[in-house]
Write an enzyme that holds these catalytic residues in place. Structure first.
Site, PDB file in Angstrom:
ATOM      1  N   GLU A 126       1.974  -9.188  -5.990  1.00  0.00           N
ATOM      2  CA  GLU A 126       3.093 -10.092  -6.282  1.00  0.00           C
ATOM      3  C   GLU A 126       2.548 -11.466  -6.642  1.00  0.00           C
ATOM      4  OE1 GLU A 126       3.959  -9.568  -2.089  1.00  0.00           O
ATOM      5  OE2 GLU A 126       4.497 -11.685  -1.965  1.00  0.00           O
ATOM      6  N   LYS A 128       1.492 -15.278  -6.611  1.00  0.00           N
ATOM      7  CA  LYS A 128       1.220 -16.283  -5.574  1.00  0.00           C
ATOM      8  C   LYS A 128       1.900 -17.562  -6.035  1.00  0.00           C
ATOM      9  CE  LYS A 128      -2.437 -18.276  -2.778  1.00  0.00           C
ATOM     10  NZ  LYS A 128      -2.132 -19.680  -2.881  1.00  0.00           N
ATOM     11  N   ASP A 130       2.969 -21.341  -6.244  1.00  0.00           N
ATOM     12  CA  ASP A 130       2.248 -22.574  -5.927  1.00  0.00           C
ATOM     13  C   ASP A 130       3.217 -23.614  -5.371  1.00  0.00           C
ATOM     14  OD1 ASP A 130       0.151 -24.242  -5.688  1.00  0.00           O
ATOM     15  OD2 ASP A 130      -0.095 -24.665  -7.826  1.00  0.00           O
ATOM     16  N   TYR A 238       8.597 -13.786   1.414  1.00  0.00           N
ATOM     17  CA  TYR A 238       7.565 -12.772   1.187  1.00  0.00           C
ATOM     18  C   TYR A 238       6.826 -12.311   2.443  1.00  0.00           C
ATOM     19  CZ  TYR A 238       4.767 -17.073   1.042  1.00  0.00           C
ATOM     20  OH  TYR A 238       4.219 -18.293   1.331  1.00  0.00           O
ATOM     21  N   LYS A 326      -7.069 -15.229  -7.507  1.00  0.00           N
ATOM     22  CA  LYS A 326      -6.715 -16.486  -8.169  1.00  0.00           C
ATOM     23  C   LYS A 326      -6.903 -16.400  -9.680  1.00  0.00           C
ATOM     24  CE  LYS A 326      -5.909 -19.751  -5.705  1.00  0.00           C
ATOM     25  NZ  LYS A 326      -6.577 -20.510  -4.689  1.00  0.00           N
ATOM     26  N   CYS A 420     -30.138 -46.292  -0.227  1.00  0.00           N
ATOM     27  CA  CYS A 420     -28.684 -46.201  -0.071  1.00  0.00           C
ATOM     28  C   CYS A 420     -28.018 -47.413  -0.723  1.00  0.00           C
ATOM     29  CB  CYS A 420     -28.323 -46.138   1.413  1.00  0.00           C
ATOM     30  SG  CYS A 420     -26.558 -46.277   1.713  1.00  0.00           S
ATOM     31  N   CYS A 423     -26.221 -49.688   2.197  1.00  0.00           N
ATOM     32  CA  CYS A 423     -26.863 -50.459   3.267  1.00  0.00           C
ATOM     33  C   CYS A 423     -28.341 -50.737   2.990  1.00  0.00           C
ATOM     34  CB  CYS A 423     -26.709 -49.751   4.611  1.00  0.00           C
ATOM     35  SG  CYS A 423     -27.732 -48.296   4.766  1.00  0.00           S
ATOM     36  N   CYS A 444     -28.701 -40.993   3.435  1.00  0.00           N
ATOM     37  CA  CYS A 444     -29.062 -42.327   3.892  1.00  0.00           C
ATOM     38  C   CYS A 444     -29.544 -42.206   5.329  1.00  0.00           C
ATOM     39  CB  CYS A 444     -27.830 -43.225   3.819  1.00  0.00           C
ATOM     40  SG  CYS A 444     -27.976 -44.719   4.788  1.00  0.00           S
ATOM     41  N   CYS A 450     -25.157 -48.181   8.675  1.00  0.00           N
ATOM     42  CA  CYS A 450     -24.651 -48.055   7.303  1.00  0.00           C
ATOM     43  C   CYS A 450     -23.128 -48.150   7.325  1.00  0.00           C
ATOM     44  CB  CYS A 450     -25.092 -46.726   6.701  1.00  0.00           C
ATOM     45  SG  CYS A 450     -24.447 -46.480   5.034  1.00  0.00           S
TER      46      CYS A 450
HETATM   47  S1  IVH Z   1       1.505 -14.016   2.098  1.00  0.00           S
HETATM   48  C1  IVH Z   1      -0.486 -13.722   6.128  1.00  0.00           C
HETATM   49  N1  IVH Z   1       2.499 -14.124  -0.290  1.00  0.00           N
HETATM   50  O1  IVH Z   1      -0.427 -18.873  -0.145  1.00  0.00           O
HETATM   51  C2  IVH Z   1      -0.211 -13.943   4.700  1.00  0.00           C
HETATM   52  N2  IVH Z   1       1.510 -16.097   0.569  1.00  0.00           N
HETATM   53  O2  IVH Z   1      -3.218 -19.306   0.407  1.00  0.00           O
HETATM   54  C3  IVH Z   1       0.889 -14.880   4.508  1.00  0.00           C
HETATM   55  N3  IVH Z   1       1.653 -18.026  -0.906  1.00  0.00           N
HETATM   56  O3  IVH Z   1       0.013 -20.101   3.089  1.00  0.00           O
HETATM   57  C4  IVH Z   1       0.996 -15.336   3.146  1.00  0.00           C
HETATM   58  N4  IVH Z   1       2.730 -17.024  -2.531  1.00  0.00           N
HETATM   59  O4  IVH Z   1       1.805 -20.626   1.331  1.00  0.00           O
HETATM   60  C5  IVH Z   1       1.864 -14.804   0.668  1.00  0.00           C
HETATM   61  N5  IVH Z   1       3.484 -14.092  -2.378  1.00  0.00           N
HETATM   62  C6  IVH Z   1       2.858 -14.752  -1.427  1.00  0.00           C
HETATM   63  C7  IVH Z   1       2.521 -16.119  -1.566  1.00  0.00           C
HETATM   64  C8  IVH Z   1       1.837 -16.750  -0.538  1.00  0.00           C
HETATM   65  C9  IVH Z   1       2.212 -18.167  -2.112  1.00  0.00           C
HETATM   66  C10 IVH Z   1       0.955 -19.096  -0.183  1.00  0.00           C
HETATM   67  C11 IVH Z   1       1.352 -19.303   1.250  1.00  0.00           C
HETATM   68  C12 IVH Z   1       0.078 -19.194   2.036  1.00  0.00           C
HETATM   69  C13 IVH Z   1      -0.938 -19.484   0.993  1.00  0.00           C
HETATM   70  C14 IVH Z   1      -2.278 -18.918   1.335  1.00  0.00           C
END
Ligand code: IVH
Length: 701
Positions: A126, A128, A130, A238, A326, A420, A423, A444, A450
């Site tokens: 799914e 991720k 942001d 989620y 990622k 440095c 200092c 340093c 410092c």
């Molecule tokens: S699952 C135990 N699912 O990513 C796992 N996280 O880098 C709980 N996030 O803190 C997270 N989309 O804020 C999950 N589809 C998704 C997500 C997601 C964004 C974020 C979430 C988490 C962070 C970790």
């Protein structure tokens, strides 16, 4: 509450009477809680009162006035939110950066679970999102509170702000939800709302937000929920926290139930049966990325079966059953104008590239790290070069390469300073005693003479993961330090008394940018932190190799500040040292750094002065009552009930140290069928040997 009329059925006069009564009651509770530190009702009841008040105000906006508790939501006098300790910690995710990492993840899962080749492992994929995660706690179908993730253990109480989101139901529709249900998900802002918000910010002479995530975080943390309501935020559900009853057997099923209960779930989520299938979903999501209307920064994979998730458990603060794949970092080309040197809190000289500002992934970048001397030489980076830079998530932008390396007329190669710049002490690259290699970092040698190091240590000390003193940031530390008012941590805690005694001239409240209120707020914020968690104190000291993780391990193993000091100051004693080394996750490097730090009389004096100002709370000691805590355990032979990895993880969670080989230090050998030389060696050394069943009997199942 159940006896109360539905707000929709109230007449205006009934609403007015009830509103006045609620407001009075809430103010009394606020006073009891914030001023007298003696709450008279539970947080849950208090939240219900506030929710009811808010409901009435939503139906009868004419009742809202400046004095309504809704105008000072959950705000402490210092202008902060209340804290909520999560019933179940909110974890983060490990990362995969390429296809191989994904295959490794699936391989690790299979190995941990001991799956045979013909057994499928279903994994969901799914987007991720942001944004920032938030936990919504429902009891009997009603929202009790909502909190940000915070440090994963404790977050901020942003209930009323979350209630302004169209995607956050106040009461759950439908049936079948457990009495206690904690829904977790991501709060985010769409591109369209982000753009509109920044236009408004600029019209009002306020600073524009850097990206939608910062805008979402800033909007959710407005002290006045009306401000949050003005900035439409969305929420994807989620995951979950505490639950009084299971809500399904798989991740997929559980998320579908969230949808039944009124939450928005991401419809791009798919269930896959192979690494190839996961990667296909990844590529599909990446392709649709630009048209989604909100930011995503990767794809999250989760093992579908919940009983497997449970067995896989977690390591550090991330689950073994999930990973974030990622998207590659975004890149841009710009001019590198100059190379500067920054001195950090451990004395490290870090080269920084000053760039002609350029937008990368929606953020204007003006600086990039060059890491160290070797890196500059390897990439042959010089002032005046055209460089490709990249930025991924919150990571500091980096210089990837120079594009004009073969052109004539370039500037001089960079001459890395050996003195440095702050200092004037020598800056040296030490040899690592073990490997004999030259350290990549030049440091340093000025230590506490410092100024740059002291300042950086102080900034770290007041930082979010340390003392987290509201109103005491980089700017204030710089100013207080340069004036000689704060040159060591304890000075922060004596500021108020020195100011009151007239030792600070002019007094803080009479300075430019300060007033009675802001000075008092700062002193209150400082006082607030005199009660400090052991982990935070340790992390705040900024001892090399003793960061958040190690601080946590030490705090949980020793329990109290006195015990940690006794151990760290007694490391020349072999028993003390080996006890510390027996803590899983603590190695020679950290122990050596602690020994050096606590062995220095200057540091011990500094700690004495600091300790005088603090009440350090004891940490909860982990599993010292487990029969295997502190024991060195070795597994050998074939285990039949669980895999080797699983057995090892369980032992560690009970405070045991798992070793790969039998030695005099071994306390217990767990031997399955086929155990060979290790069993013999253990017998020779007289070490206790257990069968797998005996081991489970010992640890209680
Ligand atoms: S699952 C135990 N699912 O990513 C796992 N996280 O880098 C709980 N996030 O803190 C997270 N989309 O804020 C999950 N589809 C998704 C997500 C997601 C964004 C974020 C979430 C988490 C962070 C970790």
């Amino acid at each position: 509450m159940s006896a109360l009329k539905d707000v929709a059925d109230l007449t205006e006069s009934e609403a007015r009477t009830e509103h006045a009564r609620l407001a009075k009651e809430i103010r009394a509770h606020d006073k009891a809680y914030y001023q007298n530190d003696a709450p008279k009702v539970s947080d849950a009841i208090y939240d219900l009162l506030r929710l009811r008040l808010l409901e009435i105000e939503a139906a009868f906006p004419q009742l809202v006035d400046l004095f309504s508790p809704s105008q000072t939501v959950g705000a402490k006098p210092g202008g902060k939110f209340g804290e909520i300790t999560h019933a179940v910690p909110m974890l983060s995710l490990g990362n995969a950066f390429n296809e191989e990492d994904v295959a490794d993840f699936v391989g690790r899962v299979r190995r941990f679970l001991g799956l045979s080749e013909d057994q499928h492992v279903a994994i969901t994929a799914e987007p991720k999102i942001d944004g920032l995660s938030a936990n919504l706690r429902y009891e009997k179908g009603r929202l009790i509170h909502g909190a940000t993730r915070g440090d994963g253990t404790t977050g901020e109480d942003v209930t009323l702000n979350l209630l302004t989101l169209q995607d956050v139901p106040e009461t759950l529709p439908g049936t079948g939800w457990p009495d206690v249900l904690e829904v977790r998900g991501e709060v985010y802002m769409s591109h369209a709302h982000f753009a509109a918000l920044n236009v408004r910010q600029e019209e009002r002479g306020k600073r524009a937000y850097k990206n939608p995530r910062n805008a979402a975080a800033g909007s959710l943390r407005q002290l006045d929920p009306k401000m949050t309501a003005e900035r439409p935020l969305r929420y994807f559900a989620y995951a979950w926290g505490e639950m009084s009853a299971p809500i399904g057997e798989t991740q997929f099923e559980a998320v579908q139930r969230f949808a039944d209960w009124g939450f928005v779930v991401n419809d791009m989520m798919k269930r896959c049966d192979s690494v190839e299938a996961l990667l296909e979903v990844y590529r599909g999501i990446e392709e649709s990325r630009a048209g989604l209307g909100y930011d995503i920064d990767g794809v999250v994979y989760k093992v579908d079966r919940l009983d497997w998730q449970e067995r896989l458990g977690q390591v550090s603060r991330a689950p073994r059953w999930a990973i974030a794949h990622k998207f590659p970092a975004e890149q841009a080309t710009t001019l590198l104008e100059a190379i500067d040197i920054q001195v950090g809190r451990t004395g490290a000289l870090t080269p920084v590239a000053r760039l002609t500002p350029v937008t990368v992934g929606g953020v204007v970048v003006t600086n990039a790290t060059l890491h160290n001397q070797d890196e500059i030489e390897r990439k042959d980076i010089r002032a005046g070069d055209t460089v490709v830079i990249q930025r991924a998530g919150d990571v500091i932008p980096q210089v990837v390469r120079v594009t004009n390396a073969d052109r004539a007329g370039r500037g001089e190669a960079f001459d890395f300073p050996v003195i440095c710049p702050e200092c004037g002490s020598h800056a040296v690259r030490e040899h690592d005693e073990k490997t004999g290699k030259l350290d990549v970092v030049r440091r340093c040698t000025g230590g506490l003479i410092c100024g740059a190091q002291i300042k950086e240590r102080l900034k770290h000390f007041v930082g979010r993961k340390a003392f987290d003193i509201e109103g005491m940031g980089t700017k204030q530390i710089e100013a207080f330090h340069d004036e000689g008012l704060v040159t060591e941590p304890s000075h922060i805690f004596t500021l108020k008394a020195r100011n009151a005694a007239g030792e600070i001239t002019p007094p803080l409240q009479e300075r430019e940018g300060w007033g009675e209120t802001s000075a008092n707020n700062l002193f209150a914020a400082i006082d607030d932190r005199r009660d400090i968690a052991l982990l935070r104190l340790l992390n705040a000291l900024g001892i090399r190799h003793v960061g958040e993780g190690t601080s946590g391990l030490l705090a949980r193993s020793y329990g109290s500040w006195a015990a940690i000091r006794a151990a760290a100051e007694g490391l020349e004693d072999e028993t003390v040292r080996s006890e510390m080394l027996a803590i899983d996750g603590i190695g020679e490097t950290a122990v050596e750094a602690l020994d050096q730090y606590f062995g220095e009389p200057q540091n011990r004096d500094l700690l004495d002065r600091l300790s005088d100002q603090l009440n350090v709370a004891d940490a909860e000691q982990v599993s010292t009552d487990s029969p295997v805590a502190g024991k060195v355990v070795v597994f050998t032979g074939t285990l039949e009930r669980v895999t080797r990895d699983e057995a090892k993880a369980k032992a560690q969670s009970l405070g045991a140290k798992v070793s790969g080989s039998v030695s005099k230090k071994t306390d217990i050998l767990v031997a399955g069928p086929g155990a060979g030389s290790k069993a013999k060696k253990a017998a020779d050394l007289g070490i206790e040997t257990l069968t797998e069943d005996e081991w489970f009997a010992l640890i209680g199942g």
